[in-house]
Design a protein around this motif. Structure first.
Motif, PDB file in Angstrom:
ATOM      1  N   UNK A 170     -43.651  35.085  39.486  1.00 33.92           N
ATOM      2  CA  UNK A 170     -44.225  33.936  38.805  1.00 33.92           C
ATOM      3  C   UNK A 170     -44.206  34.156  37.291  1.00 33.92           C
ATOM      4  N   UNK A 171     -44.504  35.369  36.881  1.00 35.22           N
ATOM      5  CA  UNK A 171     -44.512  35.702  35.463  1.00 35.22           C
ATOM      6  C   UNK A 171     -43.110  35.611  34.865  1.00 35.22           C
ATOM      7  N   UNK A 172     -42.101  36.078  35.593  1.00 35.66           N
ATOM      8  CA  UNK A 172     -40.722  35.999  35.096  1.00 35.66           C
ATOM      9  C   UNK A 172     -40.291  34.539  34.951  1.00 35.66           C
TER      10      UNK A 172
ATOM     11  N   UNK B 272     -36.104  39.601  26.760  1.00 33.37           N
ATOM     12  CA  UNK B 272     -35.645  40.950  27.108  1.00 33.37           C
ATOM     13  C   UNK B 272     -36.354  41.450  28.363  1.00 33.37           C
ATOM     14  N   UNK B 273     -37.650  41.155  28.463  1.00 35.67           N
ATOM     15  CA  UNK B 273     -38.420  41.495  29.664  1.00 35.67           C
ATOM     16  C   UNK B 273     -39.775  40.819  29.585  1.00 35.67           C
ATOM     17  N   UNK B 274     -40.427  40.745  30.707  1.00 31.46           N
ATOM     18  CA  UNK B 274     -41.815  40.310  30.765  1.00 31.46           C
ATOM     19  C   UNK B 274     -42.468  41.110  31.885  1.00 31.46           C
ATOM     20  N   UNK B 275     -43.559  41.781  31.549  1.00 31.19           N
ATOM     21  CA  UNK B 275     -44.197  42.686  32.499  1.00 31.19           C
ATOM     22  C   UNK B 275     -45.712  42.504  32.469  1.00 31.19           C
TER      23      UNK B 275
ATOM     24  N   UNK C 197     -53.187  41.697  31.102  1.00 32.70           N
ATOM     25  CA  UNK C 197     -52.356  40.903  30.201  1.00 32.70           C
ATOM     26  C   UNK C 197     -50.889  41.058  30.581  1.00 32.70           C
ATOM     27  N   UNK C 198     -50.080  40.209  29.981  1.00 30.38           N
ATOM     28  CA  UNK C 198     -48.634  40.286  30.179  1.00 30.38           C
ATOM     29  C   UNK C 198     -48.002  40.625  28.836  1.00 30.38           C
ATOM     30  N   UNK C 199     -46.885  41.313  28.881  1.00 34.13           N
ATOM     31  CA  UNK C 199     -46.139  41.634  27.661  1.00 34.13           C
ATOM     32  C   UNK C 199     -44.760  40.995  27.784  1.00 34.13           C
ATOM     33  N   UNK C 200     -44.482  40.090  26.850  1.00 35.45           N
ATOM     34  CA  UNK C 200     -43.225  39.342  26.798  1.00 35.45           C
ATOM     35  C   UNK C 200     -42.406  39.925  25.649  1.00 35.45           C
ATOM     36  N   UNK C 201     -41.256  40.512  25.957  1.00 35.10           N
ATOM     37  CA  UNK C 201     -40.372  41.097  24.937  1.00 35.10           C
ATOM     38  C   UNK C 201     -39.190  40.160  24.724  1.00 35.10           C
TER      39      UNK C 201
END
Length: 162
Positions: free
Chosen positions: A36-38, A99-102, A107-111
């Motif tokens: 879902x996050x991706x 680049x990524x999302x984790x 929290x989430x980190x969106x690169x």
């Protein structure tokens, strides 16, 4: 046997469980599963590439905020729209890639990587390619309540020839 007390005790337990369930559903933070996050990150990336700053702001809660490099937060969708418009105006050919999302705890980190040519009003005509990340906290509505964005300003200015 006093059945009245048992019924009252059972009701109290049910009410307590009901309140706990309601509180969990109205948590100020929402944990998303990786798929879902991706998907969320993919749509958010497309919004940044759309040249429609309102589409970026739509990913934020009504009272959400976007802070870029510890600056003054853009609070609310109108301010977030203006912040996105600033980048879109400066870089009309802007392309953002995810680049990524984790997930990282609550929290989430969106690169991301941004590339574009600074041909907007007063632009330098120089091409930039910078990478950075946003740290997202989600609200109960599944939208971004707070985003803290970071990128290397010195490298950005160097690429712009400033």
């Amino acid at each position: 046997m006093n059945h009245g007390w048992n019924v009252q005790a059972e009701r109290a337990v049910i009410v307590a469980l009901l309140f706990a369930a309601i509180a969990a559903c109205h948590s100020t933070e929402m944990v998303m599963d990786p798929a879902k996050l991706k998907e969320f990150g993919t749509r958010y990336t497309a919004a940044w590439c759309s040249q429609d700053p309102r589409s970026v702001a739509a990913f934020f809660a009504e009272g959400g905020s976007l802070t870029i490099n510890d600056g003054v937060p853009a609070a609310g969708r109108t301010a977030i729209t203006a912040a996105a418009q600033g980048f879109m105006t400066a870089f009309p050919d802007m392309v953002v890639t995810m680049d990524s999302v984790t997930l990282d705890g609550d929290r989430a980190v969106y690169r991301w990587t941004l590339s574009g040519t600074n041909t907007g009003p007063g632009g330098t005509g120089k091409t930039v390619r910078i990478s950075g990340h946003e740290e997202w906290t989600f609200g109960a509505d599944g939208l971004i309540a707070e985003s803290k964005g970071h990128f290397d300003v010195a490298d950005y200015n160097r690429q712009l020839g400033k």
